[in-house]
Design an enzyme around this catalytic site. Structure first.
Site, PDB file in Angstrom:
ATOM      1  N   THR A  45       0.847  -1.190   0.000  1.00 17.26           N
ATOM      2  CA  THR A  45       0.000   0.000   0.000  1.00 17.26           C
ATOM      3  C   THR A  45       0.887   1.247   0.000  1.00 17.26           C
ATOM      4  O   THR A  45       2.042   1.204   0.423  1.00 17.26           O
ATOM      5  CB  THR A  45      -0.940   0.032   1.220  1.00 17.26           C
ATOM      6  OG1 THR A  45      -0.169   0.176   2.422  1.00 17.26           O
ATOM      7  CG2 THR A  45      -1.767  -1.242   1.300  1.00 17.26           C
ATOM      8  N   GLY A  46       0.341   2.354  -0.489  1.00 19.36           N
ATOM      9  CA  GLY A  46       1.146   3.567  -0.596  1.00 19.36           C
ATOM     10  C   GLY A  46       2.285   3.376  -1.574  1.00 19.36           C
ATOM     11  O   GLY A  46       3.395   3.877  -1.358  1.00 19.36           O
ATOM     12  N   ALA A  47       2.005   2.673  -2.690  1.00 13.54           N
ATOM     13  CA  ALA A  47       3.067   2.259  -3.605  1.00 13.54           C
ATOM     14  C   ALA A  47       3.343   3.251  -4.719  1.00 13.54           C
ATOM     15  O   ALA A  47       4.194   2.987  -5.572  1.00 13.54           O
ATOM     16  CB  ALA A  47       2.713   0.902  -4.225  1.00 13.54           C
ATOM     17  N   GLY A  50       7.625   7.422  -2.861  1.00 16.44           N
ATOM     18  CA  GLY A  50       8.424   7.250  -1.657  1.00 16.44           C
ATOM     19  C   GLY A  50       8.832   5.829  -1.347  1.00 16.44           C
ATOM     20  O   GLY A  50       9.243   5.051  -2.219  1.00 16.44           O
ATOM     21  N   GLY A  52       7.118   3.190  -0.431  1.00 17.22           N
ATOM     22  CA  GLY A  52       6.334   2.136  -1.050  1.00 17.22           C
ATOM     23  C   GLY A  52       6.774   1.857  -2.468  1.00 17.22           C
ATOM     24  O   GLY A  52       6.924   0.697  -2.877  1.00 17.22           O
ATOM     25  N   TYR A 191      -1.492  12.159  14.367  1.00 14.55           N
ATOM     26  CA  TYR A 191      -0.636  11.161  13.735  1.00 14.55           C
ATOM     27  C   TYR A 191      -0.195  10.095  14.732  1.00 14.55           C
ATOM     28  O   TYR A 191      -0.323   8.890  14.472  1.00 14.55           O
ATOM     29  CB  TYR A 191       0.583  11.851  13.131  1.00 14.55           C
ATOM     30  CG  TYR A 191       1.577  10.917  12.486  1.00 14.55           C
ATOM     31  CD1 TYR A 191       1.276  10.273  11.294  1.00 14.55           C
ATOM     32  CD2 TYR A 191       2.825  10.687  13.068  1.00 14.55           C
ATOM     33  CE1 TYR A 191       2.189   9.415  10.696  1.00 14.55           C
ATOM     34  CE2 TYR A 191       3.747   9.834  12.473  1.00 14.55           C
ATOM     35  CZ  TYR A 191       3.428   9.198  11.292  1.00 14.55           C
ATOM     36  OH  TYR A 191       4.334   8.351  10.703  1.00 14.55           O
TER      37      TYR A 191
END
Length: 289
Positions: A45-47, A50, A52, A191
């Site tokens: 995920t978040g690929a 950055g 990922g 966060y």
């Protein structure tokens, strides 16, 4: 030599030395990484950017079939094209991790199309640094971070875990933060709370699923200089590059340790637990300054 002279990668020498001392990284040998992931199905995920993106490209180069998850179809398509150019295999699954129905569909779709997920890397994250007096009318800051950092990953794993346990095989890598191990810092309430929530959830679940052959690694990542951290000026703070951080992800997939954390985090955590009042006063004075 002038300690502020930039090195070839643009970071001052002093910062690079401090980063190596504070946050030593481990890059798995190419053979070990290939043995660990060749032919395996790895969901990241978040690929799209950055850590990922860098992790997905390294895993694909080692022979994994990577499933790329993020919101932007175009950005994911670009990553998939770069992987294909290097001879790797990648599949694109645009998904908003704040949409729980979409996350559930993601899990069911990838299982239907690929039959299994061998490794799930929970990398997608949202960071907000804002003081509480600027948050009174911004409840959405808290709902967005909790959705991306906690509820979305939980929803996905509730779909995937039964299949991993049935197969008695699977590994989950969670991109946590070293801040979870430290005293709560000012301005990071949204966060920090959301990352801590999933960290506790996963460690609790890990004790239940280990007997079924499903393992977990929590990476308590230090500062990484990415576009997510860019809104806060960390330019003079020692931290990892994206490449170094993705090496830690590859190490997690290869060696499968229970956790990866800066070497100094355990003694600091023990000291702050013993001196909780003093640590809290330190944070209060730091905020006032």
């Amino acid at each position: 030599m002038n300690e502020t002279r930039p090195t070839s990668n643009g970071r001052p020498l002093a910062e690079r030395v401090a980063s190596r001392l504070l946050y030593p990284t481990s890059r798995p040998r190419e053979k070990s990484l290939r043995e660990a992931v060749a032919g395996r199905i790895v969901l990241v995920t978040g690929a799209s950017h950055g850590i990922g993106k860098a992790s997905a490209k390294k895993l694909a180069a080692a022979g994994a079939r990577v499933l790329l998850v993020a919101r932007s179809r175009d950005a994911l398509a670009q990553v998939a094209a770069e992987i294909a150019e290097q001879g790797g295999a990648a599949h694109v699954y645009p998904t908003d991790m704040t949409d729980m129905d979409a996350v559930e569909r993601l899990g069911r779709t990838v299982l239907a199309e690929h039959g299994r997920i061998d490794v799930l890397i929970n990398n997608a994250g949202k960071s907000i640094r804002r003081s509480i007096d600027q948050s009174y009318d911004r409840f959405h800051d808290f709902t967005r971070t909790i959705d991306v950092n906690y509820l979305g990953p939980v929803r996905l794993l509730l779909v995937v875990l039964p299949h991993m346990r049935e197969r008695r095989q699977g590994h989950i890598v969670n991109m946590s933060t070293w801040g979870v191990l430290m005293p709560p810092a000012p301005r990071w309430s949204a966060y920090g709370a959301s990352k801590a929530a999933f960290d506790v959830w996963l460690r609790s679940v890990a004790s239940e699923i280990s007997a079924d052959g499903v393992t977990t690694t929590s990476i308590y990542m230090p500062l990484v200089h990415t576009r997510m951290s860019a809104p806060t000026d960390f330019s003079r703070v020692p931290g990892l590059t994206v490449d170094e951080a993705s090496d830690l992800v590859c190490h997690a997939v290869t060696a499968k340790p229970r956790e990866i954390a800066p070497w100094w985090s355990a003694p600091v955590q023990a000291w702050t637990d013993l001196t909780r009042n003093q640590a809290q006063r330190f944070m209060e004075r730091a905020f006032r300054r």
